[in-house]
Design a protein around this motif. Structure first.
Motif, PDB file in Angstrom:
ATOM      1  N   LEU A  84      57.309  33.871  55.475  1.00 33.40           N
ATOM      2  CA  LEU A  84      56.081  33.098  55.267  1.00 33.40           C
ATOM      3  C   LEU A  84      56.434  31.720  54.739  1.00 33.40           C
ATOM      4  N   GLU A  85      55.956  30.692  55.431  1.00 32.12           N
ATOM      5  CA  GLU A  85      56.113  29.324  54.955  1.00 32.12           C
ATOM      6  C   GLU A  85      55.013  28.996  53.948  1.00 32.12           C
ATOM      7  N   TRP A  86      55.184  27.877  53.248  1.00 36.65           N
ATOM      8  CA  TRP A  86      54.128  27.383  52.368  1.00 36.65           C
ATOM      9  C   TRP A  86      52.852  27.184  53.179  1.00 36.65           C
ATOM     10  N   GLY A  87      51.742  27.695  52.698  1.00 39.08           N
ATOM     11  CA  GLY A  87      50.470  27.555  53.392  1.00 39.08           C
ATOM     12  C   GLY A  87      50.130  28.708  54.314  1.00 39.08           C
ATOM     13  N   ARG A  88      51.081  29.587  54.585  1.00 38.65           N
ATOM     14  CA  ARG A  88      50.817  30.717  55.474  1.00 38.65           C
ATOM     15  C   ARG A  88      50.175  31.874  54.702  1.00 38.65           C
ATOM     16  N   GLN A  89      49.367  32.639  55.403  1.00 35.72           N
ATOM     17  CA  GLN A  89      48.638  33.756  54.807  1.00 35.72           C
ATOM     18  C   GLN A  89      48.982  35.039  55.557  1.00 35.72           C
ATOM     19  N   LEU A  90      49.382  36.057  54.814  1.00 40.07           N
ATOM     20  CA  LEU A  90      49.776  37.330  55.407  1.00 40.07           C
ATOM     21  C   LEU A  90      48.639  38.345  55.317  1.00 40.07           C
ATOM     22  N   ARG A  91      48.395  39.004  56.453  1.00 35.38           N
ATOM     23  CA  ARG A  91      47.459  40.128  56.500  1.00 35.38           C
ATOM     24  C   ARG A  91      48.200  41.280  57.154  1.00 35.38           C
ATOM     25  N   VAL A  92      48.142  42.438  56.527  1.00 33.45           N
ATOM     26  CA  VAL A  92      48.901  43.574  57.044  1.00 33.45           C
ATOM     27  C   VAL A  92      48.140  44.867  56.796  1.00 33.45           C
ATOM     28  N   SER A  93      48.291  45.806  57.697  1.00 35.69           N
ATOM     29  CA  SER A  93      47.718  47.135  57.513  1.00 35.69           C
ATOM     30  C   SER A  93      48.705  48.160  58.045  1.00 35.69           C
ATOM     31  N   ALA A  94      48.565  49.399  57.565  1.00 41.60           N
ATOM     32  CA  ALA A  94      49.431  50.490  57.999  1.00 41.60           C
ATOM     33  C   ALA A  94      48.570  51.674  58.402  1.00 41.60           C
ATOM     34  N   GLU A  95      48.910  52.278  59.524  1.00 46.60           N
ATOM     35  CA  GLU A  95      48.165  53.438  60.023  1.00 46.60           C
ATOM     36  C   GLU A  95      49.114  54.620  60.177  1.00 46.60           C
ATOM     37  N   LEU A  96      48.663  55.775  59.715  1.00 49.88           N
ATOM     38  CA  LEU A  96      49.391  57.017  59.921  1.00 49.88           C
ATOM     39  C   LEU A  96      48.695  57.783  61.036  1.00 49.88           C
ATOM     40  N   GLY A  97      49.439  58.075  62.108  1.00 52.32           N
ATOM     41  CA  GLY A  97      48.853  58.728  63.268  1.00 52.32           C
ATOM     42  C   GLY A  97      48.479  60.175  62.996  1.00 52.32           C
ATOM     43  N   SER A 146      53.817  49.176  50.287  1.00 56.58           N
ATOM     44  CA  SER A 146      54.022  48.272  49.159  1.00 56.58           C
ATOM     45  C   SER A 146      54.480  46.916  49.674  1.00 56.58           C
ATOM     46  N   LEU A 147      53.982  45.861  49.050  1.00 55.80           N
ATOM     47  CA  LEU A 147      54.297  44.494  49.430  1.00 55.80           C
ATOM     48  C   LEU A 147      54.988  43.804  48.262  1.00 55.80           C
ATOM     49  N   TYR A 148      56.122  43.139  48.548  1.00 55.34           N
ATOM     50  CA  TYR A 148      56.895  42.431  47.530  1.00 55.34           C
ATOM     51  C   TYR A 148      57.147  40.998  47.994  1.00 55.34           C
ATOM     52  N   ASN A 149      57.281  40.081  47.014  1.00 52.56           N
ATOM     53  CA  ASN A 149      57.529  38.682  47.348  1.00 52.56           C
ATOM     54  C   ASN A 149      59.026  38.419  47.501  1.00 52.56           C
ATOM     55  N   PRO A 150      59.444  37.170  47.757  1.00 52.57           N
ATOM     56  CA  PRO A 150      60.857  36.906  48.050  1.00 52.57           C
ATOM     57  C   PRO A 150      61.840  37.260  46.936  1.00 52.57           C
ATOM     58  N   VAL A 151      61.388  37.358  45.673  1.00 47.51           N
ATOM     59  CA  VAL A 151      62.284  37.778  44.598  1.00 47.51           C
ATOM     60  C   VAL A 151      62.068  39.256  44.270  1.00 47.51           C
ATOM     61  N   ARG A 152      61.468  39.973  45.221  1.00 49.74           N
ATOM     62  CA  ARG A 152      61.209  41.413  45.098  1.00 49.74           C
ATOM     63  C   ARG A 152      60.182  41.729  44.016  1.00 49.74           C
ATOM     64  N   GLY A 153      59.364  40.749  43.667  1.00 48.52           N
ATOM     65  CA  GLY A 153      58.294  40.988  42.711  1.00 48.52           C
ATOM     66  C   GLY A 153      57.137  41.699  43.380  1.00 48.52           C
ATOM     67  N   PRO A 154      56.575  42.745  42.772  1.00 47.40           N
ATOM     68  CA  PRO A 154      55.457  43.457  43.384  1.00 47.40           C
ATOM     69  C   PRO A 154      54.245  42.552  43.585  1.00 47.40           C
ATOM     70  N   VAL A 155      53.655  42.643  44.769  1.00 45.43           N
ATOM     71  CA  VAL A 155      52.427  41.917  45.096  1.00 45.43           C
ATOM     72  C   VAL A 155      51.244  42.879  45.127  1.00 45.43           C
ATOM     73  N   ASP A 156      51.373  43.957  45.872  1.00 47.65           N
ATOM     74  CA  ASP A 156      50.303  44.956  45.959  1.00 47.65           C
ATOM     75  C   ASP A 156      50.891  46.248  46.505  1.00 47.65           C
ATOM     76  N   SER A 157      50.200  47.344  46.245  1.00 44.02           N
ATOM     77  CA  SER A 157      50.634  48.645  46.739  1.00 44.02           C
ATOM     78  C   SER A 157      49.399  49.491  47.013  1.00 44.02           C
ATOM     79  N   VAL A 158      49.336  50.087  48.193  1.00 48.69           N
ATOM     80  CA  VAL A 158      48.197  50.922  48.577  1.00 48.69           C
ATOM     81  C   VAL A 158      48.744  52.197  49.213  1.00 48.69           C
ATOM     82  N   SER A 159      47.899  53.216  49.272  1.00 46.97           N
ATOM     83  CA  SER A 159      48.293  54.463  49.922  1.00 46.97           C
ATOM     84  C   SER A 159      47.051  55.110  50.497  1.00 46.97           C
ATOM     85  N   LEU A 160      47.241  56.108  51.322  1.00 48.35           N
ATOM     86  CA  LEU A 160      46.108  56.791  51.940  1.00 48.35           C
ATOM     87  C   LEU A 160      46.254  58.301  51.814  1.00 48.35           C
TER      88      LEU A 160
END
Length: 426
Positions: free
Chosen positions: A235-248, A263-277
């Protein structure tokens, strides 16, 4: 004038090759060349860690270990710690690790923790120690200490065996000139139009250092219970990430909480968000909350999911399939699909007064930038698990960026196609 349409027609001729087979669950892959160190029970015996190097250590039962760092007054320090329990460890939802950076007087600059969560499944978990310039605590250069602790629920089997650790310190220099400290108040959080196209097979890596590059697109892999896979999206400066995960979907009856974790982590491996289903055997999707575009000022926001999206670079996506699925729905494999969208307008980053360590941690290469825009991968080719069409994608990207003329592209493509066909027959 007829060459480019002809190229389009020819590109459609080769059939997609079979997708590469997913590997079975494997051990966490540590950064190549990681230095082995032993944590100390007291600060007096703490071994030194340097930014820009990865370290491998071990956290024993009832572990509480110190490591030492030398920091300048000007740099913000990030010290991510990844704990890797044995694959057969018994864990509870609240088991995990806690990390903190402390100054020479024992004052905690920050706390970070990571737990196994609803999946109740042993997996790599990562927490971040942080010493941030401009804050009230922990100012000035000198000696600082990283404290890593086990979080074990009473009676949990997680405490019976040591956990391996990976520690990867990084530093960020101050700016040449202070900019806005106003965090974003709003951003585009509308549900985007679903990505079109068939999924491309993409096997993930088994550690941060082995994470597989993804661009925009729909990506598919197969997981067996207990398996964890790592991906990265530049991701460059100004870019926005959208992501989803599906379990079949899968045959069987029952319910497993936290069956698939993203789980989503930033470039220094810092936690951004974590979800589960939770999973009943029917296909189901989960997604993190909408994230803002990558901006330096995000760090001044209160919500961790916003403040963590503070610099450009590789953002990591980590998929984990709970080992508890095996008892209800069988050994698998189970199909998981990632939908990755990169929006926003890229722009130049802030002017740093020095260089970060590692030097490329906040950098998006031209090759990765193109992959993020076109949905390509760093490897391409049918042998890289991209679901076929890798050479076609590379050729079309060359045409798209104007690096070569369409007539030359056609000749190169036909030559490459001929060589590939000969090899496949041989």
């Amino acid at each position: 004038m007829l060459l480019l349409p002809a190229l389009t027609a020819v590109v459609a001729l080769p059939a997609g090759a079979p997708a590469a087979a997913d590997a079975r669950p494997g051990s966490y892959v540590f950064t190549p060349g990681a230095r082995s160190v032993t944590g100390a029970e007291t600060t007096a015996d703490a071994v030194p860690l340097d930014a820009g190097h990865a370290y491998r250590s071990s956290l024993p039962r009832d572990g509480r270990l110190y490591y030492r760092l030398r920091l300048t007054a000007a740099d913000t320090a990030y010290v991510p710690v990844t704990a890797v329990p044995p694959a057969d460890a018994g864990v509870s939802a609240t088991d995990g690790i806690r990390v903190s950076l402390r100054d020479a007087h024992g004052t905690a600059c920050s706390y970070g923790s990571a737990r196994f969560g609803a999946g109740i499944s042993p997996r790599p978990v990562t927490a971040l120690g942080l010493r941030e310039t401009g804050k009230a605590l922990c100012q000035g250069g000198g000696t600082y200490y990283l404290l890593v602790e086990r979080l074990d629920a009473e009676g949990s089997g997680a405490a019976t065996a040591p956990w391996e650790l990976e520690i990867a310190p990084a530093t960020e220099p101050r700016l040449t000139r202070t900019g806005s400290t106003q965090p974003p108040r709003s951003w585009n959080s509308a549900t985007p139009r679903p990505l079109a196209g068939r999924p491309r097979d993409r096997v993930g890596g088994t550690g941060f250092a082995a994470a597989r590059l993804l661009g925009q697109g729909v990506w598919r892999t197969s997981l067996v219970p207990g398996e964890t896979r790592f991906y990265k999206v530049p991701l460059e400066w100004g870019r926005q990430l959208r992501v989803s995960a599906e379990l079949g979907g899968a045959p069987g009856r029952g319910y497993v909480g936290g069956a698939l974790g993203l789980s989503l982590y930033n470039p220094v491996r810092g936690p951004v968000d974590s979800v589960s289903l939770g999973y009943t055997g029917a296909a189901k999707t989960t997604a993190p909350a909408p994230l803002p575009p990558v901006e330096y000022a995000n760090r001044y926001a209160v919500p961790a999911g916003v403040s963590s999206v503070r610099f450009a670079g590789d953002y990591y996506l980590v998929l984990h399939l709970s080992d508890r699925l095996a008892g209800t729905f069988g050994p698998g494999p189970f199909q998981a699909t990632l939908r990755v969208r990169v929006d926003g307008r890229a722009h130049a980053g802030p002017a740093y007064a020095g260089s970060p360590v590692p030097g490329d941690v906040f950098t998006v290469t031209e090759r990765d930038r193109l992959a993020a825009l076109t949905g390509g991968t760093e490897g391409g080719g049918t042998g890289d698990g991209d679901g076929g069409g890798g050479s076609d994608d590379r050729m079309m990207r060359l045409v798209a960026v104007g690096g070569i003329g369409s007539g030359t592209a056609l000749l190169l493509f036909l030559g490459g196609w001929t060589v590939t066909a000969r090899r496949s027959r041989g």
